[in-house]
Design a protein around this motif. Structure first.
Motif, short mmCIF file in Angstrom:
data_model
loop_
_atom_site.label_atom_id
_atom_site.label_comp_id
_atom_site.label_asym_id
_atom_site.label_seq_id
_atom_site.Cartn_x
_atom_site.Cartn_y
_atom_site.Cartn_z
N LEU A 177 -12.04 6.44 -8.41
CA LEU A 177 -12.62 7.89 -8.70
C LEU A 177 -11.40 8.59 -9.17
O LEU A 177 -11.45 9.32 -10.35
CB LEU A 177 -12.96 8.47 -7.38
CG LEU A 177 -14.27 7.93 -6.84
CD1 LEU A 177 -14.73 8.41 -5.54
CD2 LEU A 177 -15.45 8.17 -7.82
N ARG A 178 -10.07 8.28 -8.80
CA ARG A 178 -8.89 9.03 -9.31
C ARG A 178 -8.78 8.65 -10.72
O ARG A 178 -8.27 9.65 -11.57
CB ARG A 178 -7.73 8.52 -8.54
CG ARG A 178 -7.40 9.32 -7.14
CD ARG A 178 -6.48 8.59 -6.15
NE ARG A 178 -5.31 8.73 -7.00
CZ ARG A 178 -4.01 8.37 -6.22
NH1 ARG A 178 -4.30 7.40 -5.18
NH2 ARG A 178 -2.66 8.56 -6.71
N ILE A 179 -8.76 7.47 -11.29
CA ILE A 179 -8.75 7.08 -12.60
C ILE A 179 -9.92 7.65 -13.38
O ILE A 179 -9.65 7.97 -14.32
CB ILE A 179 -8.81 5.44 -12.71
CG1 ILE A 179 -7.53 4.86 -12.01
CG2 ILE A 179 -8.73 4.91 -14.21
CD1 ILE A 179 -6.18 5.36 -12.20
N PRO A 237 1.09 -1.08 0.08
CA PRO A 237 0.12 0.12 0.09
C PRO A 237 0.99 1.22 0.11
O PRO A 237 1.85 1.22 0.77
CB PRO A 237 -0.75 -0.17 1.20
CG PRO A 237 -0.76 -1.45 2.00
CD PRO A 237 0.63 -1.99 1.16
N GLY A 238 0.55 2.39 -0.88
CA GLY A 238 1.26 3.53 -0.81
C GLY A 238 2.64 3.43 -1.48
O GLY A 238 3.32 4.63 -1.70
N SER A 239 2.69 2.77 -2.39
CA SER A 239 4.24 2.54 -2.95
C SER A 239 4.10 3.48 -4.24
O SER A 239 4.91 3.94 -5.04
CB SER A 239 4.59 0.99 -3.69
OG SER A 239 4.63 0.34 -2.46
N GLY A 240 2.91 3.60 -4.81
CA GLY A 240 2.58 4.39 -6.01
C GLY A 240 1.72 3.69 -7.16
O GLY A 240 2.02 4.28 -8.25
N LYS A 241 0.97 2.72 -6.80
CA LYS A 241 0.51 2.26 -8.22
C LYS A 241 -0.52 3.08 -8.95
O LYS A 241 -0.41 3.37 -9.94
CB LYS A 241 -0.45 0.79 -7.57
CG LYS A 241 0.54 -0.20 -7.10
CD LYS A 241 -0.34 -1.23 -6.50
CE LYS A 241 -1.27 -1.09 -5.32
NZ LYS A 241 -0.63 -0.64 -4.04
N THR A 242 -1.45 3.78 -8.09
CA THR A 242 -2.67 4.70 -8.78
C THR A 242 -1.97 5.82 -9.23
O THR A 242 -2.15 6.31 -10.46
CB THR A 242 -3.74 4.94 -7.63
OG1 THR A 242 -3.95 3.81 -6.76
CG2 THR A 242 -4.94 5.45 -8.27
N THR A 243 -0.59 6.30 -8.57
CA THR A 243 -0.11 7.52 -9.15
C THR A 243 0.39 7.19 -10.27
O THR A 243 0.35 7.96 -11.20
CB THR A 243 0.85 7.92 -8.08
OG1 THR A 243 0.29 8.23 -6.86
CG2 THR A 243 1.58 9.35 -8.73
N LEU A 244 1.07 5.92 -10.48
CA LEU A 244 1.81 5.57 -11.90
C LEU A 244 0.76 5.45 -13.03
O LEU A 244 0.92 5.87 -14.09
CB LEU A 244 2.59 4.39 -11.77
CG LEU A 244 3.09 3.86 -12.68
CD1 LEU A 244 4.29 4.84 -13.39
CD2 LEU A 244 3.83 2.39 -12.91
N ILE A 266 11.80 7.99 -6.78
CA ILE A 266 13.35 8.27 -6.75
C ILE A 266 13.58 9.71 -6.17
O ILE A 266 14.78 10.10 -6.17
CB ILE A 266 13.91 7.99 -8.07
CG1 ILE A 266 13.22 8.72 -9.09
CG2 ILE A 266 14.08 6.61 -8.17
CD1 ILE A 266 14.25 8.62 -10.73
N ASP A 267 12.54 10.86 -6.51
CA ASP A 267 12.86 11.93 -5.91
C ASP A 267 13.18 12.22 -4.42
O ASP A 267 13.80 13.14 -3.94
CB ASP A 267 11.53 12.68 -6.23
CG ASP A 267 10.54 12.19 -5.60
OD1 ASP A 267 9.80 11.34 -5.79
OD2 ASP A 267 9.77 12.80 -4.71
N LEU A 268 12.90 10.96 -3.53
CA LEU A 268 13.18 10.98 -2.14
C LEU A 268 14.43 10.20 -1.85
O LEU A 268 14.72 10.19 -0.75
CB LEU A 268 12.28 10.40 -1.50
CG LEU A 268 10.55 10.75 -1.66
CD1 LEU A 268 9.68 10.16 -0.81
CD2 LEU A 268 10.58 12.18 -0.94
N SER A 305 9.73 8.49 -10.89
CA SER A 305 9.04 9.49 -9.85
C SER A 305 7.93 9.88 -10.45
O SER A 305 7.78 10.42 -11.17
CB SER A 305 9.93 10.84 -9.46
OG SER A 305 8.86 11.41 -8.47
N GLY A 306 6.72 9.14 -9.76
CA GLY A 306 5.50 9.60 -10.06
C GLY A 306 5.13 11.04 -9.63
O GLY A 306 4.17 11.86 -10.18
N ARG A 307 5.79 11.57 -8.82
CA ARG A 307 5.67 13.11 -8.32
C ARG A 307 6.50 13.95 -9.30
O ARG A 307 5.66 14.92 -9.68
CB ARG A 307 6.39 13.30 -6.93
CG ARG A 307 6.05 14.58 -6.40
CD ARG A 307 6.64 14.58 -4.99
NE ARG A 307 6.45 16.06 -4.73
CZ ARG A 307 5.48 16.33 -3.65
NH1 ARG A 307 4.68 15.31 -3.37
NH2 ARG A 307 5.31 17.36 -3.11
#
Ligand SMILES: Nc1nc2c(ncn2[C@@H]2O[C@H](COP(=O)(O)OP(=O)(O)O)[C@@H](O)[C@H]2O)c(=O)[nH]1
Ligand SMILES: [Mg+2]
Length: 221
Positions: A76-78, A41-48, A168-170, A198-200
């Motif tokens: 909802l994000r998608i 959880p929270g690794s960035g699946k939805t962000t990717l 990777i930004d972190l 980085s998804g960010r």
């Protein structure tokens, strides 16, 4: 007692595998590339997925099946990105199975898709055991989780054709040993393709979507 438990698990996996074979046939006939996306959880699946949609929208017709324990927040994000999505709520089960995906695919009702992402339940253990009928599995590890997770949860990395190192930004702020990560990935799965992004900030996203576009092209040849 112990023997009974093992038999039940074998039967469950056997039934799942039969359904996965059926899904794979359906997806192949539909000319789809299907990716089973896994991570903690929270690794960035939805962000990717959001970043991927931004890059490929207009070129590739993509759909998403979202797996979560209870909420529809990711769906909802998608949807907000203009992509067709179906939410599966597992009501506590720690992974998706092939039967859930078959039903979600019917609910999606999209005939002209080229690419389908299945975001699995956030978990590095159970999802790795269940074939959903996908073309391949992709796993995300983020820099905040620590490089040791590759050896601690080897199955998911062994089964993944693609490993994404996210956040990777972190890197300047966390004790993530990049050399050890690369060495351990090469040891558990020498054939995997690794993306660092980085998804960010968006760094590395283009390399990922270029590769993805080629993979979609291969399925549609
Ligand atoms: N700093 C940073 N944060 C990220 C990155 N990707 C995702 N996040 C954040 O990590 C959190 C979890 O992301 P999410 O995509 O919901 O993860 P999921 O649970 O795997 O689907 C959110 O707050 C995101 O904004 C990244 O590359 N860098
Ligand atoms: Mg998510």
């Amino acid at each position: 007692m112990g023997t009974k438990q093992i038999r039940l698990e074998t039967n469950l996996l056997g039934a799942n595998n039969m359904m996965a074979v059926k899904n794979r046939r359906i997806f192949k006939e539909a000319g789809l590339l299907v990716i089973n996306l896994m991570s903690s959880p929270g690794s960035g699946k939805t962000t990717l997925l959001e970043k991927t949609i931004e890059q490929i929208q207009g070129y590739i017709n993509m759909g998403v099946i979202e797996g979560d324990l209870y909420t529809d927040q990711d769906a909802l994000r998608i949807e907000n990105k203009g992509v067709k999505v179906v939410q599966i709520n597992t009501e506590g089960t720690c992974h998706l199975d092939a039967g859930m995906v078959e039903k979600a695919w019917r609910d999606l009702g999209e005939e002209n898709l080229q690419l389908l992402f299945i975001e699995n339940v956030g978990n590095l253990v159970c999802p790795a055991e269940f074939d959903l009928g996908e073309d391949f599995k992709a796993v995300i590890l983020s820099t905040t989780e620590g490089n040791d997770k590759v050896l601690k949860y080897p199955l998911v990395f062994q089964k993944a054709r693609v490993v994404v190192l996210n956040k990777i930004d972190l890197l300047p702020y966390v004790d993530f040993d990049l050399d050890a990560f690369e060495r351990d990935i090469a040891a558990v799965n020498p054939d995997t393709v690794v993306f660092k992004l980085s998804g960010r900030t968006g760094e590395g996203i283009e390399e990922w979507t270029q590769w993805l576009t080629k993979e979609v092209g291969r399925v549609n040849l």
